[in-house]
Design an enzyme around this catalytic site. Sequence first.
Site, PDB file in Angstrom:
ATOM      1  N   CYS A 115      -6.361   1.721   7.314  1.00 30.04           N
ATOM      2  CA  CYS A 115      -5.517   2.898   7.545  1.00 30.04           C
ATOM      3  C   CYS A 115      -4.557   2.652   8.709  1.00 30.04           C
ATOM      4  O   CYS A 115      -4.993   2.518   9.857  1.00 30.04           O
ATOM      5  CB  CYS A 115      -6.431   4.092   7.808  1.00 30.04           C
ATOM      6  SG  CYS A 115      -5.605   5.546   8.464  1.00 30.04           S
ATOM      7  N   CYS A 135      -4.708   5.254  11.476  1.00 31.49           N
ATOM      8  CA  CYS A 135      -5.959   5.081  12.237  1.00 31.49           C
ATOM      9  C   CYS A 135      -5.789   3.992  13.281  1.00 31.49           C
ATOM     10  O   CYS A 135      -6.229   4.149  14.428  1.00 31.49           O
ATOM     11  CB  CYS A 135      -7.108   4.703  11.298  1.00 31.49           C
ATOM     12  SG  CYS A 135      -7.533   5.932  10.066  1.00 31.49           S
TER      13      CYS A 135
END
Length: 142
Positions: A65, A68
């Site tokens: 991600c 993230c």
Amino acid sequence: MHVVCHHCQAVNRLPPERLEEKPDCGRCHAPLFPGKPVALDAQAFDRQLTRGEVPLLVDFWAAWCGPCRMMAPQFERAAAELAPHVLLAKVDTEEQQQLAARYAIRSIPTIALFHQGRELARQAGAMSAADIVRWTRANLPR
């Protein structure tokens, strides 16, 4: 106050006024508040949630991600600012799929604040360190 060691999972009894003294675990001698996020698997997460009395802020994330990865250094900065009054932890949703499913994590990154065994608040999306600190403090129990 009960503080669970993120390293060995021992439950440490600690007077609240000693939080600022950078206490170590009585069993393994690791710092109870390392000033950075700690990685938790499902078992360690459950132990922190059920036995620890320090609020727990969890970043549900995954290595693939992009947002993230962008938020990771911000979360680390927030950990340094919020410790020792909040323990910041990271849960990899790829490795801990059952835990992510239990909390219905649909979007990552998602941060969730827990205290005394229950979820107090959650927020999806990448945030700056200042926003994480502000959001956490706004949602802590009085």
